[in-house]
Scaffold this motif. Structure first.
Motif, PDB file in Angstrom:
ATOM      1  N   ASP A 106       0.828  -1.204   0.000  1.00 50.61           N
ATOM      2  CA  ASP A 106       0.000   0.000   0.000  1.00 50.61           C
ATOM      3  C   ASP A 106       0.865   1.259   0.000  1.00 50.61           C
ATOM      4  O   ASP A 106       0.515   2.258  -0.658  1.00 50.61           O
ATOM      5  CB  ASP A 106      -0.917   0.011   1.228  1.00 50.61           C
ATOM      6  CG  ASP A 106      -2.063  -0.974   1.102  1.00 50.61           C
ATOM      7  OD1 ASP A 106      -2.302  -1.475  -0.016  1.00 50.61           O
ATOM      8  OD2 ASP A 106      -2.714  -1.248   2.128  1.00 50.61           O
ATOM      9  N   PHE A 107       1.970   1.217   0.732  1.00 57.34           N
ATOM     10  CA  PHE A 107       2.854   2.378   0.776  1.00 57.34           C
ATOM     11  C   PHE A 107       3.370   2.709  -0.619  1.00 57.34           C
ATOM     12  O   PHE A 107       3.317   3.868  -1.055  1.00 57.34           O
ATOM     13  CB  PHE A 107       4.038   2.123   1.711  1.00 57.34           C
ATOM     14  CG  PHE A 107       5.022   3.263   1.751  1.00 57.34           C
ATOM     15  CD1 PHE A 107       4.836   4.308   2.652  1.00 57.34           C
ATOM     16  CD2 PHE A 107       6.110   3.313   0.877  1.00 57.34           C
ATOM     17  CE1 PHE A 107       5.730   5.383   2.669  1.00 57.34           C
ATOM     18  CE2 PHE A 107       6.995   4.375   0.895  1.00 57.34           C
ATOM     19  CZ  PHE A 107       6.813   5.416   1.806  1.00 57.34           C
ATOM     20  N   TRP A 108       3.859   1.704  -1.346  1.00 59.52           N
ATOM     21  CA  TRP A 108       4.408   1.967  -2.671  1.00 59.52           C
ATOM     22  C   TRP A 108       3.306   2.279  -3.677  1.00 59.52           C
ATOM     23  O   TRP A 108       3.509   3.078  -4.595  1.00 59.52           O
ATOM     24  CB  TRP A 108       5.267   0.792  -3.142  1.00 59.52           C
ATOM     25  CG  TRP A 108       6.533   0.680  -2.354  1.00 59.52           C
ATOM     26  CD1 TRP A 108       6.914  -0.344  -1.541  1.00 59.52           C
ATOM     27  CD2 TRP A 108       7.588   1.654  -2.280  1.00 59.52           C
ATOM     28  NE1 TRP A 108       8.129  -0.060  -0.965  1.00 59.52           N
ATOM     29  CE2 TRP A 108       8.558   1.146  -1.399  1.00 59.52           C
ATOM     30  CE3 TRP A 108       7.791   2.899  -2.873  1.00 59.52           C
ATOM     31  CZ2 TRP A 108       9.733   1.847  -1.096  1.00 59.52           C
ATOM     32  CZ3 TRP A 108       8.947   3.604  -2.566  1.00 59.52           C
ATOM     33  CH2 TRP A 108       9.906   3.068  -1.697  1.00 59.52           C
ATOM     34  N   ARG A 109       2.146   1.689  -3.492  1.00 60.57           N
ATOM     35  CA  ARG A 109       1.032   2.031  -4.384  1.00 60.57           C
ATOM     36  C   ARG A 109       0.684   3.512  -4.234  1.00 60.57           C
ATOM     37  O   ARG A 109       0.471   4.217  -5.229  1.00 60.57           O
ATOM     38  CB  ARG A 109      -0.184   1.151  -4.077  1.00 60.57           C
ATOM     39  CG  ARG A 109      -1.377   1.424  -4.994  1.00 60.57           C
ATOM     40  CD  ARG A 109      -2.512   0.450  -4.738  1.00 60.57           C
ATOM     41  NE  ARG A 109      -2.201  -0.880  -5.236  1.00 60.57           N
ATOM     42  CZ  ARG A 109      -2.015  -1.942  -4.457  1.00 60.57           C
ATOM     43  NH1 ARG A 109      -2.121  -1.829  -3.142  1.00 60.57           N
ATOM     44  NH2 ARG A 109      -1.747  -3.117  -4.986  1.00 60.57           N
ATOM     45  N   HIS A 110       0.626   3.966  -3.009  1.00 61.78           N
ATOM     46  CA  HIS A 110       0.352   5.387  -2.768  1.00 61.78           C
ATOM     47  C   HIS A 110       1.458   6.265  -3.363  1.00 61.78           C
ATOM     48  O   HIS A 110       1.180   7.289  -4.005  1.00 61.78           O
ATOM     49  CB  HIS A 110       0.243   5.655  -1.270  1.00 61.78           C
ATOM     50  CG  HIS A 110       0.347   7.098  -0.901  1.00 61.78           C
ATOM     51  ND1 HIS A 110      -0.656   8.007  -1.148  1.00 61.78           N
ATOM     52  CD2 HIS A 110       1.354   7.809  -0.332  1.00 61.78           C
ATOM     53  CE1 HIS A 110      -0.284   9.205  -0.743  1.00 61.78           C
ATOM     54  NE2 HIS A 110       0.936   9.113  -0.248  1.00 61.78           N
ATOM     55  N   SER A 111       2.707   5.859  -3.162  1.00 53.86           N
ATOM     56  CA  SER A 111       3.838   6.662  -3.635  1.00 53.86           C
ATOM     57  C   SER A 111       3.868   6.742  -5.161  1.00 53.86           C
ATOM     58  O   SER A 111       4.078   7.821  -5.738  1.00 53.86           O
ATOM     59  CB  SER A 111       5.155   6.076  -3.111  1.00 53.86           C
ATOM     60  OG  SER A 111       5.187   6.084  -1.698  1.00 53.86           O
ATOM     61  N   VAL A 112       3.683   5.592  -5.817  1.00 53.78           N
ATOM     62  CA  VAL A 112       3.694   5.580  -7.286  1.00 53.78           C
ATOM     63  C   VAL A 112       2.514   6.371  -7.832  1.00 53.78           C
ATOM     64  O   VAL A 112       2.657   7.131  -8.807  1.00 53.78           O
ATOM     65  CB  VAL A 112       3.683   4.129  -7.815  1.00 53.78           C
ATOM     66  CG1 VAL A 112       3.480   4.112  -9.333  1.00 53.78           C
ATOM     67  CG2 VAL A 112       4.987   3.425  -7.460  1.00 53.78           C
ATOM     68  N   THR A 113       1.359   6.212  -7.222  1.00 54.75           N
ATOM     69  CA  THR A 113       0.180   6.965  -7.664  1.00 54.75           C
ATOM     70  C   THR A 113       0.421   8.463  -7.535  1.00 54.75           C
ATOM     71  O   THR A 113       0.091   9.247  -8.437  1.00 54.75           O
ATOM     72  CB  THR A 113      -1.063   6.544  -6.863  1.00 54.75           C
ATOM     73  OG1 THR A 113      -1.287   5.146  -7.017  1.00 54.75           O
ATOM     74  CG2 THR A 113      -2.291   7.294  -7.335  1.00 54.75           C
ATOM     75  N   THR A 114       1.012   8.876  -6.423  1.00 58.20           N
ATOM     76  CA  THR A 114       1.344  10.291  -6.246  1.00 58.20           C
ATOM     77  C   THR A 114       2.293  10.759  -7.341  1.00 58.20           C
ATOM     78  O   THR A 114       2.116  11.839  -7.922  1.00 58.20           O
ATOM     79  CB  THR A 114       1.979  10.527  -4.862  1.00 58.20           C
ATOM     80  OG1 THR A 114       1.061  10.154  -3.840  1.00 58.20           O
ATOM     81  CG2 THR A 114       2.360  11.996  -4.684  1.00 58.20           C
ATOM     82  N   GLY A 115       3.303   9.932  -7.643  1.00 58.61           N
ATOM     83  CA  GLY A 115       4.275  10.306  -8.666  1.00 58.61           C
ATOM     84  C   GLY A 115       3.653  10.441 -10.044  1.00 58.61           C
ATOM     85  O   GLY A 115       3.921  11.413 -10.771  1.00 58.61           O
TER      86      GLY A 115
END
Length: 286
Positions: A106-115
């Motif tokens: 979930d952390f990386w999903r949020h980070s990639v989505t933000t990017g």
């Protein structure tokens, strides 16, 4: 303990892939070639493959297929490709954090989505080298992981108090630690020798009005983060935008309607980008 000490001690807990260290060292010199940069990156087969997939994805809009990293360096630039190396390597760097603290998928999903959302907004703003915003978004919240790794007991207390509410996380960290994950993230970007714009985004993405030289980049990531947060918890588009600082609208020139019209496209693009940055092993942990 302060943010600088935390980052300095991080080497005891995690280590960047060799390719990141070598590329940073090379680009720190005044004399390097496209071939030298590409040769270093190709030493890591996984990162190389991900970078080529990413550069050839619709996100980058290349008209002809990019088949070599030297060509990717030529098209994107050595510094921008270095930043992408850091983004693709970051998920391999931070390991061993207990699931009770953070679901890494979930952390990386949020980070990639933000990017991806930040890059899309940057394109709409005609920002030069919009791929910078992709990497800034992917890396913007890494200070959280540094705190979880370095101060696990304090982190458990903080997470217990917040109850999973990320909107009050930084304030709670400040009360307990005397600093927050934005401070730590900015220090991490500095220690990785990333540009000042990355440092400001990491340090001010929650409060874009406080940004200094790179207010536009900070504001774009701030808006993207709000949309990504809302998407992660299933909010409507209108509900996603409530947390955006008014200064971000002023800085970017966007309106609620402008961003609302882009949300569906941004979410589709972020899903397409996920597997290019996040290792399959991470996704399998979900």
């Amino acid at each position: 303990m302060d943010p600088k000490s935390l980052v300095q001690n991080l080497d005891r807990l995690v280590s960047l892939p060799d390719v990141c260290i070598k590329v940073n060292q090379l680009l720190g010199t005044s004399d390097y070639s496209v071939v030298e940069v590409a040769d270093i990156i190709t030493q890591d087969a996984d990162i190389s493959a991900r970078l080529l997939r990413l550069v050839n994805s619709p996100l980058f809009g290349q008209r002809a297929k990019v088949e070599t990293l030297s060509r990717a360096v030529t098209l994107i630039g050595a510094n921008e490709l270095r930043n992408l190396v850091m983004a693709t390597a970051a998920q391999r760097t931070f390991t061993g954090i207990p699931e009770e603290m953070v679901n890494m998928t979930d952390f990386w999903r949020h980070s990639v989505t933000t990017g991806v959302m930040a890059k899309t907004l940057a394109e709409q703003s005609n920002v030069l080298h919009s791929e910078r915003l992709l990497v800034m978004g992917v890396l913007h919240d890494l200070g959280r992981l540094v705190i979880y790794l370095s101060l696990p007991d304090e982190s458990r207390d903080i997470l217990h108090i917040t109850g999973g509410d990320t909107w009050i996380l930084a304030d709670t960290e400040q009360e307990i630690l005397g600093f927050n994950h934005l401070d730590v993230g900015a220090e991490l970007m500095r220690s990785w020798h990333l540009p000042e714009s990355f440092i400001e985004v990491a340090g001010f993405h929650n409060a874009p009005a406080n940004a200094k030289e790179y207010r536009l980049e900070v504001a774009l990531v701030h808006i993207a983060k709000a949309v990504a947060n809302g998407h992660m918890v299933g909010l409507s588009v209108d509900e996603m935008l409530w947390a955006i600082d008014p200064s971000a609208w002023d800085t970017t020139g966007f309106s609620h309607q402008d961003v609302s019209a882009l949300v569906t496209e941004m979410i589709i693009r972020s899903e397409e980008t996920m597997d290019m940055i996040i290792a399959p092993a991470r996704r399998a942990q979900a």
